[in-house]
Design an enzyme around this catalytic site. Structure first.
Site, PDB file in Angstrom:
ATOM      1  N   GLU A   1       4.975  51.572  45.802  1.00 59.83           N
ATOM      2  CA  GLU A   1       5.027  51.862  47.231  1.00 59.83           C
ATOM      3  C   GLU A   1       6.149  52.856  47.489  1.00 59.83           C
ATOM      4  O   GLU A   1       7.325  52.537  47.299  1.00 59.83           O
ATOM      5  CB  GLU A   1       5.273  50.575  48.025  1.00 59.83           C
ATOM      6  CG  GLU A   1       5.411  50.797  49.523  1.00 59.83           C
ATOM      7  CD  GLU A   1       5.937  49.559  50.245  1.00 59.83           C
ATOM      8  OE1 GLU A   1       5.791  49.494  51.476  1.00 59.83           O
ATOM      9  OE2 GLU A   1       6.512  48.671  49.577  1.00 59.83           O
TER      10      GLU A   1
ATOM     11  N   HIS B   1       4.763  53.877  54.868  1.00 64.60           N
ATOM     12  CA  HIS B   1       4.861  53.426  53.485  1.00 64.60           C
ATOM     13  C   HIS B   1       3.524  53.670  52.808  1.00 64.60           C
ATOM     14  O   HIS B   1       2.465  53.325  53.339  1.00 64.60           O
ATOM     15  CB  HIS B   1       5.209  51.938  53.432  1.00 64.60           C
ATOM     16  CG  HIS B   1       6.450  51.582  54.188  1.00 64.60           C
ATOM     17  ND1 HIS B   1       6.695  50.310  54.662  1.00 64.60           N
ATOM     18  CD2 HIS B   1       7.517  52.332  54.557  1.00 64.60           C
ATOM     19  CE1 HIS B   1       7.860  50.292  55.286  1.00 64.60           C
ATOM     20  NE2 HIS B   1       8.373  51.508  55.246  1.00 64.60           N
TER      21      HIS B   1
ATOM     22  N   ARG C   1      13.705  46.661  49.541  1.00 67.36           N
ATOM     23  CA  ARG C   1      13.170  47.597  50.530  1.00 67.36           C
ATOM     24  C   ARG C   1      14.135  48.735  50.866  1.00 67.36           C
ATOM     25  O   ARG C   1      13.792  49.613  51.662  1.00 67.36           O
ATOM     26  CB  ARG C   1      12.769  46.834  51.792  1.00 67.36           C
ATOM     27  CG  ARG C   1      11.617  45.871  51.563  1.00 67.36           C
ATOM     28  CD  ARG C   1      11.328  44.990  52.765  1.00 67.36           C
ATOM     29  NE  ARG C   1      10.285  44.015  52.449  1.00 67.36           N
ATOM     30  CZ  ARG C   1       8.989  44.188  52.671  1.00 67.36           C
ATOM     31  NH1 ARG C   1       8.578  45.318  53.220  1.00 67.36           N
ATOM     32  NH2 ARG C   1       8.118  43.268  52.355  1.00 67.36           N
TER      33      ARG C   1
ATOM     34  N   GLU D   1       2.833  53.672  61.134  1.00 65.16           N
ATOM     35  CA  GLU D   1       3.361  53.064  62.347  1.00 65.16           C
ATOM     36  C   GLU D   1       3.297  54.064  63.495  1.00 65.16           C
ATOM     37  O   GLU D   1       3.268  55.286  63.272  1.00 65.16           O
ATOM     38  CB  GLU D   1       4.797  52.596  62.120  1.00 65.16           C
ATOM     39  CG  GLU D   1       4.913  51.536  61.025  1.00 65.16           C
ATOM     40  CD  GLU D   1       6.332  51.309  60.539  1.00 65.16           C
ATOM     41  OE1 GLU D   1       6.553  50.298  59.837  1.00 65.16           O
ATOM     42  OE2 GLU D   1       7.221  52.128  60.843  1.00 65.16           O
TER      43      GLU D   1
ATOM     44  N   GLU E   1       1.777  48.643  64.225  1.00 64.75           N
ATOM     45  CA  GLU E   1       1.255  49.027  62.910  1.00 64.75           C
ATOM     46  C   GLU E   1      -0.129  48.422  62.728  1.00 64.75           C
ATOM     47  O   GLU E   1      -0.376  47.274  63.116  1.00 64.75           O
ATOM     48  CB  GLU E   1       2.175  48.544  61.791  1.00 64.75           C
ATOM     49  CG  GLU E   1       1.683  48.904  60.390  1.00 64.75           C
ATOM     50  CD  GLU E   1       2.621  48.438  59.282  1.00 64.75           C
ATOM     51  OE1 GLU E   1       2.122  47.919  58.259  1.00 64.75           O
ATOM     52  OE2 GLU E   1       3.847  48.587  59.452  1.00 64.75           O
TER      53      GLU E   1
END
Length: 476
Positions: free
Chosen positions: A364, A275, A345, A138, A226
């Protein structure tokens, strides 16, 4: 033949002449991860340049040689040839590796060399043949950036036409359409001001061989974006990340904008993360798919355990700036808890469940940010995961609750990443033997990395008063 298919020095030299290349740009990077470069006229490029390299002064590169042993050599990797899209004259770009001219050996502080050794270590281990990495970097696009620091003053100010803080500004006229703080995820134009700029970025990324999967506005107001590039092997992905940053910054500059990968440039809104998706493969088969938790294999769970076990040390490399720890705080989407979960998350490691195919099975790691050096970060993550596999470490039970909603007593039992860069560097100093396996990282590299970060970043931030300190303490 295109430069994409030209893999040998002879191919590169021949094609450069055929395509009318005028200049050659030789790129390499320093310890923090910023591209450096030197150029030459195309008529000076021959096969000997690939074999013998080009000399330069390594003492001026951050984290490298001291002045009494400064001579270094860069050697282009012919597999990295692309036409640079940002020069007026046709310029061939080649990414380089660094060598010691006395010993002829690869320079152990060269970040790209670390990635090369990490891939060789993986193959030699017999655990897997290929490690795939997919970063989601990002960034912010600003219209004005000002900062200064002197003995008696210090300030910063960034601005964006779409920043919510400008909703009342006289813009002759102000048309509104400014995303709310934390309300910028996926808005369509005219709230999203930067779609055309991202489209230009995507077009340039495709020109240098990158596969782009998606682009969108991100959560924060004020120009957070992003662009997602397709996963690839460790070294190739690290190369792509360098091009990614280079293209984002230069396309932004074309549009009279400034792009930054600084993790937390705004107060009170989301920061920029990276990520990172990881999977291991062997003989064309995915090794992380199985019948355990969330469809994972035992190997994947051991790999997760390795990252969690070394997590406090890893963030010194994956989150390597003092500003990184302005993002790693409770209450925002940046995960600080060293836990794993399916879909959750708020855990630092998530198992994406978008696709049930074994080929899509991956983990991730959500903690990293894009200020990191991709070569070092991806290599360190691979080495931590492999350490978990080799030692058959147990990741413990998954955390399927929202960690941010837990009581303080419940959260106290979950380990967290360090709260400052200094704490992270201390953790890396105490825990880095796993990085030394196979001479992937060297003790010299770790020591120089720690010294550079302590001396040039931790101390620099520690010694200077900040504006908020005047607000808090001037009347004490």
């Amino acid at each position: 033949m295109s430069f994409k298919n030209a893999k040998t020095p002879k191919d590169i030299v021949s094609l450069a002449k055929k395509e009318g290349v005028e200049m050659v740009d030789l790129k390499f990077l320093d310890i923090p991860g910023t591209w450096q470069h030197t150029g030459m006229p195309a008529d000076q490029l021959d096969e000997d340049v690939f074999e013998d390299g080009v000399g330069f002064d390594g003492s001026s590169i951050r984290g490298w040689k001291s002045i009494e042993s400064s001579d270094m050599v860069i050697k282009p990797d012919p597999g990295t040839a692309h036409i640079d899209p940002f020069y007026a004259r046709k310029t061939l770009s080649l990414t380089c590796n660094i060598f010691d001219p006395i010993t002829g050996q690869a320079y152990e502080r060269d970040p790209r060399g670390v990635a090369i050794r990490a891939e060789k270590y993986l193959e030699a281990s017999g655990i897997a043949e290929t490690a795939y990495f997919g970063p989601e970097a990002e960034f912010f696009l600003f219209d004005d950036v000002r900062f200064d620091q002197t003995a008696n003053a210090g300030f910063y100010k960034v601005d964006s036409v779409e920043g919510r803080w400008n909703s009342g500004r006289d813009e002759a006229p102000n048309l509104g359409y400014k995303p709310r703080m934390k309300g910028g995820y996926f808005p369509a134009p005219p709230f999203d001001h930067h779609g055309d700029i991202r489209h230009d970025m995507v077009a340039e990324m495709k020109k240098v061989g990158m596969t782009v999967e998606a682009e969108h506005h991100e959560v924060a107001s004020g120009g957070q974006c992003e662009i997602d590039i397709r996963f690839d092997t460790l070294l190739t992905t690290a190369d792509h990340l360098q091009w990614f940053k280079y293209i984002v910054k230069n396309v932004a500059h074309r549009h009279n904008k400034a792009a930054t990968f600084m993790p937390k440039p705004l107060f009170g809104d989301n920061g920029s993360g990276m990520h990172t998706h990881i999977s291991l493969w062997k003989e064309g088969k995915p090794l992380f798919a199985g019948d355990k938790y969330a469809g994972l294999s035992d190997m994947a769970l051991h790999f997760i355990a390795g990252i969690l076990h070394h997590g406090k040390a890893l963030v010194a490399i994956t989150n390597p700036t003092t500003n990184s720890y302005r993002r790693l705080v409770p209450g925002y989407e940046a995960p600080i808890s060293l836990a794993y979960s399916s879909r959750n998350r708020s855990a630092s490691i998530r198992i994406p469940m978008y696709n049930a195919s074994p080929k899509a099975k991956r983990i991730e790691f959500r903690t990293p940010d894009p200020s990191c050096n991709g070569y070092l970060a991806f290599s360190a993550l691979l080495m931590a995961g492999l350490d978990g596999v080799e030692r058959r470490l147990d990741p413990g039970d998954p955390m399927d609750k929202d960690i941010y909603s837990l009581s303080p007593e419940e959260r106290a039992g979950i380990p967290a990443v360090p709260g400052t860069l200094e704490e992270a560097l201390d953790a890396l100093d105490a825990d880095h033997d796993f990085l030394l396996k196979g001479d992937v990282f060297s003790e010299d590299l770790i020591e120089s990395y720690l010294a550079y970060k302590y001396d040039n970043e931790v101390q620099a931030a520690r010694l200077r008063p900040t504006p908020v300190e005047f607000d808090l303490y001037f009347d004490c």
